[in-house]
Design a protein around this motif. Structure first.
Motif, PDB file in Angstrom:
ATOM      1  N   PRO A   1       0.826  -1.217   0.000  1.00  0.00           N
ATOM      2  CA  PRO A   1       0.000   0.000   0.000  1.00  0.00           C
ATOM      3  C   PRO A   1       0.856   1.261   0.000  1.00  0.00           C
ATOM      4  O   PRO A   1       2.016   1.244   0.399  1.00  0.00           O
ATOM      5  CB  PRO A   1      -0.821  -0.101   1.282  1.00  0.00           C
ATOM      6  CG  PRO A   1      -0.350  -1.287   2.010  1.00  0.00           C
ATOM      7  CD  PRO A   1       0.666  -1.995   1.205  1.00  0.00           C
ATOM      8  N   ARG A   2       0.269   2.350  -0.465  1.00  0.00           N
ATOM      9  CA  ARG A   2       0.989   3.609  -0.527  1.00  0.00           C
ATOM     10  C   ARG A   2       1.350   4.060   0.880  1.00  0.00           C
ATOM     11  O   ARG A   2       0.637   3.797   1.838  1.00  0.00           O
ATOM     12  CB  ARG A   2       0.180   4.679  -1.249  1.00  0.00           C
ATOM     13  CG  ARG A   2      -1.011   5.189  -0.475  1.00  0.00           C
ATOM     14  CD  ARG A   2      -1.931   6.083  -1.262  1.00  0.00           C
ATOM     15  NE  ARG A   2      -1.719   7.472  -1.392  1.00  0.00           N
ATOM     16  CZ  ARG A   2      -1.470   8.375  -0.454  1.00  0.00           C
ATOM     17  NH1 ARG A   2      -1.304   8.021   0.764  1.00  0.00           N
ATOM     18  NH2 ARG A   2      -1.357   9.635  -0.715  1.00  0.00           N
ATOM     19  N   ASN A   3       2.500   4.711   0.979  1.00  0.00           N
ATOM     20  CA  ASN A   3       2.980   5.206   2.259  1.00  0.00           C
ATOM     21  C   ASN A   3       3.600   6.583   2.016  1.00  0.00           C
ATOM     22  O   ASN A   3       4.752   6.694   1.626  1.00  0.00           O
ATOM     23  CB  ASN A   3       4.001   4.229   2.856  1.00  0.00           C
ATOM     24  CG  ASN A   3       4.380   4.588   4.268  1.00  0.00           C
ATOM     25  OD1 ASN A   3       3.962   5.609   4.798  1.00  0.00           O
ATOM     26  ND2 ASN A   3       5.185   3.738   4.891  1.00  0.00           N
TER      27      ASN A   3
ATOM     28  N   GLN B   1       6.252   7.307  -0.903  1.00  0.00           N
ATOM     29  CA  GLN B   1       5.602   6.409  -1.864  1.00  0.00           C
ATOM     30  C   GLN B   1       4.173   6.907  -2.088  1.00  0.00           C
ATOM     31  O   GLN B   1       3.325   6.767  -1.226  1.00  0.00           O
ATOM     32  CB  GLN B   1       5.599   4.986  -1.331  1.00  0.00           C
ATOM     33  CG  GLN B   1       5.043   3.989  -2.304  1.00  0.00           C
ATOM     34  CD  GLN B   1       5.048   2.583  -1.727  1.00  0.00           C
ATOM     35  OE1 GLN B   1       5.422   2.363  -0.594  1.00  0.00           O
ATOM     36  NE2 GLN B   1       4.606   1.650  -2.529  1.00  0.00           N
ATOM     37  N   GLN B   2       3.925   7.477  -3.261  1.00  0.00           N
ATOM     38  CA  GLN B   2       2.643   8.093  -3.543  1.00  0.00           C
ATOM     39  C   GLN B   2       1.602   7.121  -4.097  1.00  0.00           C
ATOM     40  O   GLN B   2       0.418   7.379  -4.026  1.00  0.00           O
ATOM     41  CB  GLN B   2       2.822   9.259  -4.527  1.00  0.00           C
ATOM     42  CG  GLN B   2       3.715  10.353  -4.006  1.00  0.00           C
ATOM     43  CD  GLN B   2       3.175  11.003  -2.752  1.00  0.00           C
ATOM     44  OE1 GLN B   2       1.978  11.192  -2.615  1.00  0.00           O
ATOM     45  NE2 GLN B   2       4.052  11.325  -1.826  1.00  0.00           N
ATOM     46  N   ARG B   3       2.060   6.025  -4.694  1.00  0.00           N
ATOM     47  CA  ARG B   3       1.130   5.060  -5.293  1.00  0.00           C
ATOM     48  C   ARG B   3       1.352   3.693  -4.679  1.00  0.00           C
ATOM     49  O   ARG B   3       2.431   3.375  -4.193  1.00  0.00           O
ATOM     50  CB  ARG B   3       1.369   4.962  -6.801  1.00  0.00           C
ATOM     51  CG  ARG B   3       1.122   6.256  -7.534  1.00  0.00           C
ATOM     52  CD  ARG B   3       1.379   6.130  -9.004  1.00  0.00           C
ATOM     53  NE  ARG B   3       0.477   5.143  -9.583  1.00  0.00           N
ATOM     54  CZ  ARG B   3       0.718   4.496 -10.704  1.00  0.00           C
ATOM     55  NH1 ARG B   3       1.828   4.710 -11.366  1.00  0.00           N
ATOM     56  NH2 ARG B   3      -0.143   3.627 -11.179  1.00  0.00           N
ATOM     57  N   THR B   4       0.327   2.866  -4.750  1.00  0.00           N
ATOM     58  CA  THR B   4       0.484   1.498  -4.304  1.00  0.00           C
ATOM     59  C   THR B   4       1.280   0.722  -5.349  1.00  0.00           C
ATOM     60  O   THR B   4       1.207   0.995  -6.544  1.00  0.00           O
ATOM     61  CB  THR B   4      -0.885   0.813  -4.105  1.00  0.00           C
ATOM     62  OG1 THR B   4      -1.594   0.853  -5.338  1.00  0.00           O
ATOM     63  CG2 THR B   4      -1.691   1.478  -3.033  1.00  0.00           C
TER      64      THR B   4
ATOM     65  N   GLU C   1      -9.755  -9.440 -14.901  1.00  0.00           N
ATOM     66  CA  GLU C   1     -10.080  -8.832 -13.598  1.00  0.00           C
ATOM     67  C   GLU C   1      -8.813  -8.505 -12.819  1.00  0.00           C
ATOM     68  O   GLU C   1      -8.700  -7.431 -12.224  1.00  0.00           O
ATOM     69  CB  GLU C   1     -10.944  -9.787 -12.761  1.00  0.00           C
ATOM     70  CG  GLU C   1     -12.245 -10.157 -13.396  1.00  0.00           C
ATOM     71  CD  GLU C   1     -12.115 -11.290 -14.403  1.00  0.00           C
ATOM     72  OE1 GLU C   1     -13.037 -11.451 -15.210  1.00  0.00           O
ATOM     73  OE2 GLU C   1     -11.095 -12.005 -14.400  1.00  0.00           O
ATOM     74  N   TRP C   2      -7.853  -9.428 -12.846  1.00  0.00           N
ATOM     75  CA  TRP C   2      -6.592  -9.182 -12.148  1.00  0.00           C
ATOM     76  C   TRP C   2      -5.762  -8.130 -12.870  1.00  0.00           C
ATOM     77  O   TRP C   2      -5.059  -7.339 -12.223  1.00  0.00           O
ATOM     78  CB  TRP C   2      -5.807 -10.480 -11.998  1.00  0.00           C
ATOM     79  CG  TRP C   2      -6.281 -11.319 -10.865  1.00  0.00           C
ATOM     80  CD1 TRP C   2      -6.961 -12.498 -10.949  1.00  0.00           C
ATOM     81  CD2 TRP C   2      -6.140 -11.044  -9.470  1.00  0.00           C
ATOM     82  NE1 TRP C   2      -7.240 -12.972  -9.700  1.00  0.00           N
ATOM     83  CE2 TRP C   2      -6.745 -12.094  -8.769  1.00  0.00           C
ATOM     84  CE3 TRP C   2      -5.571 -10.008  -8.743  1.00  0.00           C
ATOM     85  CZ2 TRP C   2      -6.787 -12.141  -7.379  1.00  0.00           C
ATOM     86  CZ3 TRP C   2      -5.617 -10.054  -7.364  1.00  0.00           C
ATOM     87  CH2 TRP C   2      -6.213 -11.108  -6.691  1.00  0.00           C
TER      88      TRP C   2
ATOM     89  N   ARG D   1      -9.198  -0.766 -10.807  1.00  0.00           N
ATOM     90  CA  ARG D   1     -10.137  -1.141  -9.754  1.00  0.00           C
ATOM     91  C   ARG D   1      -9.394  -1.147  -8.434  1.00  0.00           C
ATOM     92  O   ARG D   1      -8.212  -1.467  -8.380  1.00  0.00           O
ATOM     93  CB  ARG D   1     -10.812  -2.478 -10.048  1.00  0.00           C
ATOM     94  CG  ARG D   1      -9.909  -3.671 -10.114  1.00  0.00           C
ATOM     95  CD  ARG D   1     -10.606  -4.938 -10.519  1.00  0.00           C
ATOM     96  NE  ARG D   1     -11.527  -5.405  -9.507  1.00  0.00           N
ATOM     97  CZ  ARG D   1     -12.423  -6.339  -9.715  1.00  0.00           C
ATOM     98  NH1 ARG D   1     -12.538  -6.913 -10.887  1.00  0.00           N
ATOM     99  NH2 ARG D   1     -13.229  -6.714  -8.767  1.00  0.00           N
ATOM    100  N   ARG D   2     -10.099  -0.779  -7.382  1.00  0.00           N
ATOM    101  CA  ARG D   2      -9.449  -0.637  -6.076  1.00  0.00           C
ATOM    102  C   ARG D   2      -9.266  -1.971  -5.364  1.00  0.00           C
ATOM    103  O   ARG D   2      -8.220  -2.234  -4.801  1.00  0.00           O
ATOM    104  CB  ARG D   2     -10.259   0.289  -5.175  1.00  0.00           C
ATOM    105  CG  ARG D   2     -10.224   1.703  -5.647  1.00  0.00           C
ATOM    106  CD  ARG D   2     -10.966   2.592  -4.711  1.00  0.00           C
ATOM    107  NE  ARG D   2     -10.963   3.939  -5.262  1.00  0.00           N
ATOM    108  CZ  ARG D   2     -11.142   5.013  -4.544  1.00  0.00           C
ATOM    109  NH1 ARG D   2     -11.367   4.907  -3.269  1.00  0.00           N
ATOM    110  NH2 ARG D   2     -11.117   6.197  -5.107  1.00  0.00           N
TER     111      ARG D   2
END
Length: 143
Positions: free
Chosen positions: A44-46, A51-54, A73-74, A82-83
């Protein structure tokens, strides 16, 4: 005192340079697997570390196989369209629909009296006798 921040800055630059040669130990959380055997991970983003993006990636079952398949889908999840990652039920449902469409296409072609062009799957290109294989040569012409 004015030298102290400058020395600290050069120490950080030197330390970052040395760390850039060390191999990274990337460990993400496993988000799921698919029927091809691919495993999907995410960090995950931190924003606190810049780190701006995942970060999302997958590990294929065979590392050197360049003809790997990823379910749509993946792929949408990997590209950030998709989130939430897809659940196994959704992937299996869409896989069943894809197989049904292939089966129905073969039935329609058989009813129309055509040979089924897709014998191996999506990677094969249909060959018809009425078209040239290469410009100026038909399939029956020898080299």
């Amino acid at each position: 005192m004015s030298q102290e921040p400058t020395r600290r800055l050069w120490m950080i630059v030197f330390q970052n340079f040395i760390n850039s040669f060390k191999p990274r130990q990337i460990s993400g959380t496993l988000k799921g697997t698919d029927h091809f055997g691919n495993k999907y991970y995410e960090i995950p983003r931190n924003a606190s570390v810049g780190q701006q993006r995942t970060s999302r990636w997958y590990d294929p079952p065979v590392k050197d196989d360049f003809m790997q398949e990823v379910p749509p889908e993946w792929e949408a999840w990997l590209r950030g369209r998709r989130r939430e990652p897809p659940d196994e039920e959704e992937v299996l449902k869409n896989l069943a629909i894809m197989h049904m469409k292939k089966k129905n296409a073969k039935i329609v072609d058989a009813q129309a009296g055509k040979k089924t062009p897709m014998s191996k799957g999506m990677e094969t290109f249909p060959k018809y006798t009425e078209y040239e294989v290469s410009p100026g040569k038909s399939e029956n012409d020898s080299h």
